[in-house]
Design a protein around this motif. Sequence first.
Motif, short mmCIF file in Angstrom:
data_model
loop_
_atom_site.label_atom_id
_atom_site.label_comp_id
_atom_site.label_asym_id
_atom_site.label_seq_id
_atom_site.Cartn_x
_atom_site.Cartn_y
_atom_site.Cartn_z
N ALA A 10 0.84 -1.20 0.00
CA ALA A 10 0.00 0.00 0.00
C ALA A 10 0.88 1.24 0.00
O ALA A 10 1.57 1.54 0.99
CB ALA A 10 -0.92 0.00 1.22
N SER A 50 -0.87 1.76 -7.00
CA SER A 50 -1.06 0.87 -5.85
C SER A 50 -2.54 0.70 -5.54
O SER A 50 -3.00 -0.39 -5.17
CB SER A 50 -0.31 1.41 -4.64
OG SER A 50 -0.45 0.55 -3.54
N GLN A 51 -3.29 1.77 -5.69
CA GLN A 51 -4.73 1.71 -5.45
C GLN A 51 -5.41 0.79 -6.45
O GLN A 51 -6.34 0.05 -6.10
CB GLN A 51 -5.33 3.10 -5.52
CG GLN A 51 -6.80 3.17 -5.12
CD GLN A 51 -7.29 4.60 -5.00
OE1 GLN A 51 -6.61 5.46 -4.47
NE2 GLN A 51 -8.49 4.84 -5.52
N LEU A 52 -4.96 0.82 -7.73
CA LEU A 52 -5.51 -0.08 -8.73
C LEU A 52 -5.24 -1.53 -8.35
O LEU A 52 -6.11 -2.40 -8.51
CB LEU A 52 -4.90 0.23 -10.10
CG LEU A 52 -5.32 -0.71 -11.25
CD1 LEU A 52 -6.82 -0.62 -11.52
CD2 LEU A 52 -4.53 -0.39 -12.52
N ALA A 109 -4.96 -2.73 -5.39
CA ALA A 109 -5.89 -3.08 -4.31
C ALA A 109 -7.31 -3.29 -4.84
O ALA A 109 -8.03 -4.19 -4.39
CB ALA A 109 -5.88 -1.99 -3.25
N GLU A 110 -7.73 -2.46 -5.80
CA GLU A 110 -9.07 -2.56 -6.35
C GLU A 110 -9.29 -3.91 -7.05
O GLU A 110 -10.40 -4.46 -7.02
CB GLU A 110 -9.33 -1.43 -7.33
CG GLU A 110 -9.46 -0.06 -6.68
CD GLU A 110 -9.53 1.07 -7.72
OE1 GLU A 110 -9.42 0.77 -8.93
OE2 GLU A 110 -9.69 2.23 -7.31
N THR A 125 -7.64 1.52 2.09
CA THR A 125 -8.58 0.45 1.75
C THR A 125 -9.97 1.00 1.40
O THR A 125 -10.66 0.46 0.54
CB THR A 125 -8.71 -0.55 2.91
OG1 THR A 125 -9.15 0.15 4.09
CG2 THR A 125 -7.38 -1.21 3.19
N ARG A 166 -10.49 4.05 -0.01
CA ARG A 166 -10.39 4.65 -1.33
C ARG A 166 -10.39 3.59 -2.42
O ARG A 166 -10.92 3.81 -3.51
CB ARG A 166 -9.11 5.50 -1.44
CG ARG A 166 -9.11 6.74 -0.58
CD ARG A 166 -8.00 7.69 -1.00
NE ARG A 166 -6.68 7.09 -0.96
CZ ARG A 166 -5.91 7.05 0.11
NH1 ARG A 166 -6.33 7.56 1.25
NH2 ARG A 166 -4.71 6.49 0.04
N ALA A 167 -9.80 2.45 -2.14
CA ALA A 167 -9.74 1.36 -3.11
C ALA A 167 -11.01 0.51 -3.09
O ALA A 167 -11.12 -0.43 -3.88
CB ALA A 167 -8.53 0.46 -2.82
N LEU A 183 -11.90 -1.63 -1.01
CA LEU A 183 -11.46 -3.00 -0.75
C LEU A 183 -12.31 -3.57 0.39
O LEU A 183 -12.13 -3.22 1.56
CB LEU A 183 -9.98 -3.01 -0.38
CG LEU A 183 -9.34 -4.39 -0.18
CD1 LEU A 183 -9.47 -5.22 -1.44
CD2 LEU A 183 -7.86 -4.21 0.19
N LYS A 236 -2.00 2.33 -13.55
CA LYS A 236 -3.31 2.88 -13.87
C LYS A 236 -3.15 3.95 -14.95
O LYS A 236 -2.28 4.81 -14.86
CB LYS A 236 -3.96 3.49 -12.63
CG LYS A 236 -5.39 3.99 -12.86
CD LYS A 236 -5.97 4.54 -11.56
CE LYS A 236 -7.40 5.07 -11.77
NZ LYS A 236 -8.34 3.98 -12.07
#
Length: 746
Positions: free
Chosen positions: A607, A613-615, A617-618, A657, A659-660, A662, A725
């Motif tokens: 993370a 990194s967010q992608l 997690a998504e 988490t 924002r993603a 998750l 992304k």
Amino acid sequence: MDKNKIAVILSTEAEIKFSRELGLLEATTLGVGAMIGAGIFILSGMAAGIAGPAAIVSYVLCGMMTLFTALSYSELSSSIPLAGGGYTFVHQGLGGYIAFLCGWALIFGSVVACALYALGFAEHFNPLLNLVIKISPHIKFSAFAIALLLLLVNIKGTKESGKTQNFFTITKVAMLIIFIGLCIPHVKVGNFKPFAPFGLTGIISATALIYISFFGFELISSASEEIRKPKKTVPKAILLSLFIPMLIYVGVVLVSVGILDYQILGTSAAPLVLIAGKVLGSYGLLFVLIAGLLATISALNATVLAAARQTYAMGRDGYLPSKIFRLHPKFKTPYTAVAAVGVVILLFTLSGEVEFVAHLANFCYLFALILVNLSVIMMRKKEPRLKRPFKLPWHPIIPLLAIACNVLILAFMRPQTYLLGAGWLGLGSLVYLVYSKEQKETVEKHRRLKEILQRQERKEYKILVPVANPGTLGMLMMTACAIAKKFDGEVIGLSVVEVPHRTPLRKGLADFSQQRLLLSRAENIARQERVKFDKLIKLSHRLSYGILETAEEEDCNFIIMGRSKPEKTLEKILTTVMDIVLKEAPCNVAIVCGEKMDQVKRIIITATDNVNSQLAAELSPALVEKFKADLLLVHAIPKDSGLEEETQAKAWIDSFTERANLKVRGERKILKAEKPAEAIAGQIQEGDLLLMGESKGGTLEQLLFTSVPEEVEEQISQPIIVFKKFQPRERSWPERIIAGKKIRIK
């Protein structure tokens, strides 16, 4: 263009739509209003002077010839109910330069026709003013004033314009029917002899002059986006707007040549005024003057609307400046388009030349209609499954007959008309080459970027998987199928065959047994996972270009590919070049590193504070579900961080988490380390799959430094997936130097 500006365009630009406020009555009166104007109140006298009493035949012939094109318009309008009329149809059927010329001709034809109607209004308004208050202003002044007034009405909105149109059209139709009835008793059979003093040439020449009298149906299709239930309403309105005026035309011309000698009619710019003055008295003269005003003002009103919509459509498609297709925030009308065409209309009204203006408008219209009829034929071939509520009978005979009729009419026009028309089309060609072609490409690029971003936000994935290495095939397909299955997407397997530079691609055609074998294995995996799959083999001079071009051609919005570990400096530089070109892809990219991914028990996500990194997690739930694995989120902080920093890091990973989005539960761990790559590598165990976001910056950083994912990759043997992304951006100068050719988004 500034990258921030591009981002704003893609993220905030809303879809523009018109209010649908016009029904069958308004749509029909729009067409009838445009037809019954100068064509009968002004041009009927000139037609009689050219053809004699046989001008009656000219009007019937023109109506029948126009019917073929009207039927083509009916099919196209029912299947493509968009603003722009004939231009929009040609844009769909033929596209590019041809579509631009069609729109360019239609706009100019409508603008010139507006000037004709304004001058026709002045020819009736000035005598009326002189009859009532003994004042007669200059013809050009009256024409200018009415044109300006109608431009303001159309800026206000189509609802007001539609109500005005209904009133004017219904009133003038009723008045013309009354006029015919009052004049019939005064008709003298002897005036019809000789019936055709100038023969067939005179009849067709008159037809070439009055063609503008039958062009109102184009205005209906131009306003399709403002008509309720356009697929049913527009074809009905088109056919009604053709037959109603034709019957009235024949009746008016019949009584005209039956009352006055055709030679006298041929000298008048207001022939019905002459007839009324002779047989109907002062009240009849007043009656006809008012009818003439209503006829020309409604035709002008309808044609201003069409010219603005045609200009709007070309601006919307990128051929004209973007300001052209702005809608008024309150009235929801294309006010900038109305203003743009208004300036040209006002200039042409100052010419005062009625016959010259009519011929020029006809040339532009006929040229455009030839292209529209060609588009009907092309659309049947290009889009055979397109829904057509109104389907043209006897295809392609009718559009071919329409083309032949239009060419015949063009052949009987004056030489100076050809010169002026060709000059206008030549100017349009210059505008296209100098401005519109590049502008169109820019607008299309932004439109595609916007569509890709919207699809990615909705996670509607169409995944491209380039396959070359049998060892990584399984990992690539498992990753792609997991994501496609989770988000109801599809996968395309691609094998790129590299052909040496300066060698024609056709020379690369050979035995593709190895490529076919790899794609068959990929297809078997997709079938087992119950994921929709397609496969392609592409010949290209460069691997990366072949991948990007296929992604564009197939509208893919995700690329998943494998990468081996670069060991030598040269290999690293070449890999970096490949990465730079891949960053030109207008979609998300995932790089799968490793060779085995069949015993995954735990998935680890690093993370970090970036969208890549967010992608990761998504998309992790898709892989968690695929492997039924545990989930661990790790976040690295400096080794000397205190309790407060550690608490803040835990709060940050919670927000990450969220924002993603998750929702999969998993363990969270804060790592304290001087070197994040070493700390992350230390957490990896047998059976782990590591998901990371790409952390590279600009081109120089890529060449001179190693990224965190690459450092981790060098220290472990377990599989890693690195996500990038897509975000719209401008390339830096090192990228342009190294990557060379720019990959354009089609």
